[in-house]
Scaffold this active site. Structure first.
Site, mmCIF file in Angstrom:
data_model
loop_
_atom_site.group_PDB
_atom_site.id
_atom_site.type_symbol
_atom_site.label_atom_id
_atom_site.label_comp_id
_atom_site.label_asym_id
_atom_site.label_seq_id
_atom_site.Cartn_x
_atom_site.Cartn_y
_atom_site.Cartn_z
ATOM 1 N N CYS A 82 -39.227 4.714 29.255
ATOM 2 C CA CYS A 82 -40.174 5.832 29.374
ATOM 3 C C CYS A 82 -40.735 5.919 30.784
ATOM 4 O O CYS A 82 -41.951 5.800 31.001
ATOM 5 C CB CYS A 82 -41.291 5.676 28.344
ATOM 6 S SG CYS A 82 -40.691 5.758 26.654
ATOM 7 N N ARG B 280 -34.071 -2.682 41.069
ATOM 8 C CA ARG B 280 -33.857 -2.473 42.500
ATOM 9 C C ARG B 280 -33.814 -0.998 42.920
ATOM 10 O O ARG B 280 -34.374 -0.652 43.964
ATOM 11 C CB ARG B 280 -32.592 -3.202 42.972
ATOM 12 C CG ARG B 280 -32.687 -4.722 42.857
ATOM 13 C CD ARG B 280 -31.494 -5.423 43.516
ATOM 14 N NE ARG B 280 -31.528 -5.249 44.957
ATOM 15 C CZ ARG B 280 -30.715 -4.445 45.612
ATOM 16 N NH1 ARG B 280 -29.794 -3.720 44.980
ATOM 17 N NH2 ARG B 280 -30.812 -4.332 46.926
ATOM 18 N N TYR C 103 -36.550 -0.549 45.597
ATOM 19 C CA TYR C 103 -36.024 -0.562 46.966
ATOM 20 C C TYR C 103 -35.171 0.669 47.302
ATOM 21 O O TYR C 103 -34.569 0.702 48.375
ATOM 22 C CB TYR C 103 -35.152 -1.799 47.193
ATOM 23 C CG TYR C 103 -35.821 -3.113 46.949
ATOM 24 C CD1 TYR C 103 -37.004 -3.462 47.599
ATOM 25 C CD2 TYR C 103 -35.259 -4.046 46.076
ATOM 26 C CE1 TYR C 103 -37.609 -4.690 47.375
ATOM 27 C CE2 TYR C 103 -35.851 -5.279 45.852
ATOM 28 C CZ TYR C 103 -37.022 -5.587 46.509
ATOM 29 O OH TYR C 103 -37.620 -6.807 46.286
#
Length: 440
Positions: A369, A336, A340
């Protein structure tokens, strides 16, 4: 200065003694240090009492503010596993499933057909066949889908059909969360809904309700009102033009929560439900329309604050004026922040609120990575040592459901907590799980 963050944690959060006699975060009567030792990290824990309280808050608000029949649908995409599905079904909620995969979880959990509702913006043949066979309610996204349902239904039992309306109004949230605008991929406009009802009347399909959704994680209840006005106007048209009235209306969900102390205070569930109920009652009264069953559809606001993610700090380093705390989890279990720009907070599990603040804020990142593997930015934290545990609250929604095996990451264990008892709901993945789909 850290004590305010405790309000972001589940209802049962407490400070109790750990083995080293320092105060330790407890959830559901369980010491998070002990849980990390038993189940490993990263670890996701869910407090069932907090889920119970959120369900009851919706139920009480509906009873207080809506004079008609009402119910709650749990949006399973927020967090779905067999344990969560059973818990929501035991509360008497409908379980919203998107596609054949979530339907399979609901059936494995023993959720009765009458409590299963199926969504999906582009249901394939397998989705529709499973929905017709297993769901009690099916939300129809578009006219071609409705025609395919008519072809597949045959002489068998057909679920109650709700038509998904595209109201033309989105809420103020992240662009990727918006669903109700005019150019959204979701649902049908008013004329298409009129045609859909006409089609159901001609073919005998049991269309019984309307559904709409404007977006996820919004914070001002008044933003729902314009869409409610539009849908009530559509309901008036349907009565006049098709002599049809909706038995049920679902204004979706998406009610937001506080993820960070800067988000506090936040409007309550009751304020949201009261706004929806008052607007719907007033508008339908102006059209002399009866009240339908009001079916609210929360997901995030039922489970997000119940969940806490526990990470272990592997490395502490400084670079370019930043203090980096590198964790054993990150974007593979919580995408998230990268997707977002979601903002989180955190506390150390041991002695979480009384440590001496330092002037150097912390950046919390994972082991993957990617420079985007950044969980929390610029967070005031005390001095943190390698090997310590950090707890990230409000981790119960849209994290595990979006988790991946990026860089060969193993998805974490999930533990349910209640009254001092910790019960494993999902085991941690193993390296052998990574090969389950490979032909070797």
């Amino acid at each position: 200065m850290y004590r305010d963050r405790l309000s972001l944690f589940p209802d049962t959060v407490a400070l109790g003694p750990a083995k080293d006699d320092r105060p330790s975060l407890h959830i559901g009567g369980c010491d998070l240090n002990g849980l990390a030792a038993e189940f490993g990290t990263p670890l996701y824990v869910y407090d069932q009492q907090t889920i119970d309280g959120a369900v009851q808050a919706y139920r009480d608000a509906l009873s207080c503010h809506y004079p008609g029949a009402a119910g709650i649908t749990y949006a399973g995409k927020a967090c779905m596993n067999v344990t969560i599905a059973r818990l929501m079904a035991a509360h008497g909620l409908l379980l919203d499933c998107t596609g054949v995969g979530e339907l399979h979880i609901a059936r494995a959990a023993g959720v009765p057909r009458a409590q299963i509702l199926m969504h999906g913006v582009n249901k394939n043949q397998a989705d529709l066949q499973a929905g017709l066979a297993q769901a009690g309610t099916l939300v129809v996204d578009n006219l071609p889908e409705l025609q395919r349902i008519a072809q597949l239904a045959g002489g068998g039992r057909t679920p109650a059909l709700w038509l998904r309306v595209r109201p033309g109004y989105a809420v103020d949230t992240h662009l990727f969360h918006q669903t109700g605008q005019h150019d959204s991929k979701f649902g049908m406009d008013a004329d298409e809904c009129i045609n859909a009802v006409a089609f159901c009347q001609r073919t005998g399909l049991p269309v019984t309700g309307l559904h709409f959704h404007q977006g996820s994680h919004f914070h001002a209840a008044a933003e729902v009102v314009p869409a409610l006005d539009m849908v009530c106007g559509l309901m008036d048209r349907l009565r006049r033009e098709r002599n049809w009235q909706a038995e049920a209306l679902c204004p979706g969900g998406g009610w937001g929560i506080a993820y960070h102390e800067a988000d506090l205070p936040h409007e309550s569930i009751e304020e949201y439900v009261a706004t929806v109920a008052a607007a719907l009652t007033e508008k339908l009264s102006s059209y002399s329309l009866p009240l339908p069953r009001l079916q609210v559809e929360p997901g995030r606001s039922l489970v997000a604050r119940a969940g806490v993610a526990i990470y272990r700090v592997g490395t502490v380093k400084r670079a370019g004026g930043r203090r980096w705390l590198l964790l054993d989890g990150g974007m593979a279990d919580n995408i998230r922040p990268a997707l977002y720009e979601a903002r989180y907070s955190a506390l150390p599990v041991s002695d979480p609120v009384s440590r001496t603040p330092i002037s150097e804020n912390a950046w919390l990142a994972g082991p993957y990575c990617e420079s985007g593997d950044l969980l929390i930015e610029d967070l005031p934290l005390p001095e943190i040592e390698m090997g310590e545990l950090l707890a990230v609250p409000v981790s119960g929604a849209y994290q595990l459901m979006m988790a991946s095996n990026y860089n060969g990451a193993l998805r974490p264990a999930v533990v349910m907590l209640r009254d001092g008892v910790a019960r494993l709901a999902q085991r941690r993945e193993t390296v052998d799980d990574l090969l389950l789909r490979d032909i070797v």
